[in-house]
Design a protein around this motif. Sequence first.
Motif, PDB file in Angstrom:
ATOM      1  N   PRO A  89       2.522   1.037 -18.190  1.00 45.81           N
ATOM      2  CA  PRO A  89       2.064   2.423 -18.041  1.00 45.81           C
ATOM      3  C   PRO A  89       0.860   2.772 -18.903  1.00 45.81           C
ATOM      4  N   HIS A  90       0.663   2.052 -20.040  1.00 50.80           N
ATOM      5  CA  HIS A  90      -0.439   2.366 -20.950  1.00 50.80           C
ATOM      6  C   HIS A  90      -1.747   1.701 -20.534  1.00 50.80           C
ATOM      7  N   MET A  91      -1.693   0.851 -19.502  1.00 48.56           N
ATOM      8  CA  MET A  91      -2.889   0.159 -19.025  1.00 48.56           C
ATOM      9  C   MET A  91      -3.409   0.807 -17.746  1.00 48.56           C
ATOM     10  N   SER A  92      -4.703   0.691 -17.513  1.00 48.43           N
ATOM     11  CA  SER A  92      -5.272   1.141 -16.246  1.00 48.43           C
ATOM     12  C   SER A  92      -4.858   0.187 -15.130  1.00 48.43           C
ATOM     13  N   GLU A  95      -6.645  -3.061 -15.620  1.00 48.75           N
ATOM     14  CA  GLU A  95      -6.075  -3.844 -16.726  1.00 48.75           C
ATOM     15  C   GLU A  95      -4.755  -4.481 -16.317  1.00 48.75           C
ATOM     16  N   ASN A  96      -3.959  -3.758 -15.539  1.00 48.73           N
ATOM     17  CA  ASN A  96      -2.715  -4.337 -15.034  1.00 48.73           C
ATOM     18  C   ASN A  96      -2.991  -5.541 -14.149  1.00 48.73           C
ATOM     19  N   VAL A  97      -3.953  -5.392 -13.242  1.00 47.64           N
ATOM     20  CA  VAL A  97      -4.275  -6.481 -12.321  1.00 47.64           C
ATOM     21  C   VAL A  97      -4.846  -7.678 -13.064  1.00 47.64           C
ATOM     22  N   SER A 130      -7.515   4.346 -12.898  1.00 49.72           N
ATOM     23  CA  SER A 130      -6.332   5.210 -12.953  1.00 49.72           C
ATOM     24  C   SER A 130      -5.180   4.542 -13.696  1.00 49.72           C
ATOM     25  N   ARG A 131      -4.219   5.348 -14.118  1.00 52.81           N
ATOM     26  CA  ARG A 131      -2.988   4.845 -14.733  1.00 52.81           C
ATOM     27  C   ARG A 131      -1.879   4.816 -13.676  1.00 52.81           C
ATOM     28  N   PRO A 132      -0.931   3.880 -13.801  1.00 55.64           N
ATOM     29  CA  PRO A 132       0.126   3.741 -12.791  1.00 55.64           C
ATOM     30  C   PRO A 132       0.894   5.020 -12.495  1.00 55.64           C
ATOM     31  N   LYS A 133       1.127   5.864 -13.507  1.00 56.28           N
ATOM     32  CA  LYS A 133       1.937   7.068 -13.286  1.00 56.28           C
ATOM     33  C   LYS A 133       1.240   8.068 -12.358  1.00 56.28           C
ATOM     34  N   LYS A 134      -0.062   7.917 -12.174  1.00 53.41           N
ATOM     35  CA  LYS A 134      -0.810   8.800 -11.269  1.00 53.41           C
ATOM     36  C   LYS A 134      -0.732   8.342  -9.814  1.00 53.41           C
ATOM     37  N   LEU A 135      -0.146   7.168  -9.585  1.00 53.30           N
ATOM     38  CA  LEU A 135      -0.147   6.570  -8.250  1.00 53.30           C
ATOM     39  C   LEU A 135       1.158   6.843  -7.509  1.00 53.30           C
ATOM     40  N   SER A 136       1.088   6.799  -6.206  1.00 46.93           N
ATOM     41  CA  SER A 136       2.298   6.886  -5.377  1.00 46.93           C
ATOM     42  C   SER A 136       3.041   5.556  -5.424  1.00 46.93           C
ATOM     43  N   GLY A 137       4.276   5.560  -4.897  1.00 43.11           N
ATOM     44  CA  GLY A 137       5.053   4.323  -4.873  1.00 43.11           C
ATOM     45  C   GLY A 137       4.355   3.216  -4.101  1.00 43.11           C
ATOM     46  N   GLY A 138       3.753   3.577  -2.962  1.00 41.09           N
ATOM     47  CA  GLY A 138       3.047   2.581  -2.164  1.00 41.09           C
ATOM     48  C   GLY A 138       1.840   2.023  -2.886  1.00 41.09           C
TER      49      GLY A 138
END
Length: 329
Positions: A89-92, A95-97, A130-138
């Motif tokens: 959650p703390h990574m963009s 950065e996650n990818v 973006s950060r993961p928490k801003k994204l939809s489940g899909g």
Amino acid sequence: MTTAAEFVGVTQRFGDFTTVDDIDLAIPMGKLTTLLGPSGCGKTTSLRMLAGYTQPTSGRIMIAGTDATRLPPEKRGLGMVFQSYALFPHMSVAENVGYGLKLRKVAPTERKRRVAEALDLVGLGHLAASRPKKLSGGQQQRVALARAIAIRPTLLLLDEPLSNLDARLRVQMRAEIRRIQAETGLTVVLVTHDQDEALEMSDRMVLMRAGRIMQEGAPSEVFGAPANRFVAEFLGYENFVTDADGSLTTVRPEHLTLGASAASGLSIDGVVTDVAYRGVDRLVTVETVDRAGETVRLVADVRDEDVTARPGQSVTVSAPAARLIRLAA
């Protein structure tokens, strides 16, 4: 068929409980293979053994022709997407990818290029910051997929990746995963309990029960000729008739007709017990007695508006011989 991975006599036991029972299975290269079956059938355990998270009790696991049975996960060259996407959650998003590439010490310039490539492939290049928490489940599911693809894995392993999505998104993501697999030529192994998902997405499907492989093949082959009653029932066959010699026959609801006797094939008299209107069709349930003397219920999918059926009505249920499937014991 070129093989990307192979299970050779693989068994997994936990104490007295056998979760995978002496399976032999070849995973074809560049194809999407699904491991399908109910909870507890051994499909996830098989995937975890392939990934290296669990060691088989006996047997070998081959990857690209090499014995990988004792190799740790990080040395197998695999990408994996779990049921929970496990994003930081703390990574963009970028950065996650790029996390797996960073662990593999890929140079920053190359890492940036491969992250952008993976995000473009899943249609999320515009959300890199973006950060993961801003994204939809899909969208989170696509990020997890991009992270697995970015390392350019030998095999991409997907463990029930769509189960947390709503029905509409699941259908969309099935098509997306198929598109990505076709464009990249990746070898994909997908675990699912959803027969529709397996039928729609697979090049090859492997149906498991109680740790054993019940049937494998192309979806059309397995669906068109189920090997036994378990396979037939799991794939949605509802009608089973036992003959006088004890043999079992199945036929799908859309292949049953009412009110006319078949010259050859199935023709049996019964009484309508239920009619369910579904808009474009009606499901008519008929109670009858088969040739073995057993009371059975047959379901016919009726689309002919001229055919009337009501509870209590006597009818003849028929199917042509070409639509009947004889099942193994």
